[in-house]
Design an enzyme around this catalytic site. Sequence first.
Site, mmCIF file in Angstrom:
data_model
loop_
_atom_site.group_PDB
_atom_site.id
_atom_site.type_symbol
_atom_site.label_atom_id
_atom_site.label_comp_id
_atom_site.label_asym_id
_atom_site.label_seq_id
_atom_site.Cartn_x
_atom_site.Cartn_y
_atom_site.Cartn_z
ATOM 1 N N HIS A 179 0.757 -1.692 -0.040
ATOM 2 C CA HIS A 179 0.148 0.068 0.450
ATOM 3 C C HIS A 179 1.032 1.220 -0.405
ATOM 4 C CE1 HIS A 179 -4.589 2.096 0.950
ATOM 5 N NE2 HIS A 179 -3.306 3.121 1.262
ATOM 6 N N ARG A 197 13.889 10.779 12.374
ATOM 7 C CA ARG A 197 13.666 11.779 11.371
ATOM 8 C C ARG A 197 12.733 13.291 11.395
ATOM 9 N NH1 ARG A 197 14.806 7.234 9.787
ATOM 10 N NH2 ARG A 197 17.231 7.271 8.300
HETATM 11 N N1 INI Z 1 -1.632 7.524 4.518
HETATM 12 C C1 INI Z 1 0.340 8.428 5.191
HETATM 13 O O1 INI Z 1 0.469 9.932 5.576
HETATM 14 N N2 INI Z 1 1.179 7.621 5.304
HETATM 15 C C2 INI Z 1 0.527 6.421 6.014
HETATM 16 O O2 INI Z 1 1.491 5.654 7.065
HETATM 17 C C3 INI Z 1 -0.271 5.532 5.296
HETATM 18 N N3 INI Z 1 -0.658 4.172 5.590
HETATM 19 O O3 INI Z 1 0.025 4.026 5.769
HETATM 20 O O4 INI Z 1 -1.969 3.723 4.966
HETATM 21 C C4 INI Z 1 -1.827 6.306 5.021
HETATM 22 N N4 INI Z 1 -2.844 5.405 4.400
HETATM 23 C C5 INI Z 1 -3.196 6.649 3.808
HETATM 24 C C6 INI Z 1 -3.528 7.241 2.692
HETATM 25 O O5 INI Z 1 -2.979 8.636 2.696
HETATM 26 C C7 INI Z 1 -5.023 8.513 2.203
HETATM 27 O O6 INI Z 1 -5.847 9.162 3.094
HETATM 28 C C8 INI Z 1 -6.241 7.554 2.292
HETATM 29 O O7 INI Z 1 -5.936 6.074 1.538
HETATM 30 C C9 INI Z 1 -7.305 8.184 1.594
HETATM 31 O O8 INI Z 1 -7.531 8.753 -0.083
#
Ligand code: INI
Length: 160
Positions: A90, A129
């Site tokens: 993902h 970080r």
């Molecule tokens: N969004 C993040 O900013 N960091 C992550 O680690 C993450 N993971 O791991 O799923 C994440 N997912 C949400 C994504 O950015 C969207 O908000 C979601 O897919 C809806 O569009």
Amino acid sequence: MPEVIEATMLASGGRRIGIVVSRFNSLVTERLLSGAVDTFRRHGVDDKDITVVHVPGSFELALPARRLAASGQFDAVVCLGAVIQGETTHHEYINHQTAAGILQASFETGVPVAFGVLTCQSLDQALDRAGGKAGNKGQEAALAAIEQMNLLTTLKERGM
Ligand code: INI
């Protein structure tokens, strides 16, 4: 001697900054935000000239960043997020599309849009970080935004 063009790192004089920050992994992103805001303040940006926009996740950063950049109200935009690898692929889709969207926002508007998105394998790596032992990438993104906005101003003044 070659002609050398180099930007200053001053950001006083009414420079306006937009910051788009993801709520996902907010333990990390709030620290990136603190690092960025602190850096802008220390380089002369007034609080009233900083606008912070919150979005759900890193995938949502690019569209508001483009809107801010296109509005004519900001000299630079900074995107802050933290993508942390899970058990699936993902994160790869989020990372690549977020980076591409942010670059596109910058290219389409001519306004610098800095990429302050962590792409880490663990929360520990991300915290390192975000003010830990590997610095603060929010601070680095703010510095990059200052340098780019000043560089672009200089290039414009010189018809480039
Ligand atoms: N969004 C993040 O900013 N960091 C992550 O680690 C993450 N993971 O791991 O799923 C994440 N997912 C949400 C994504 O950015 C969207 O908000 C979601 O897919 C809806 O569009």
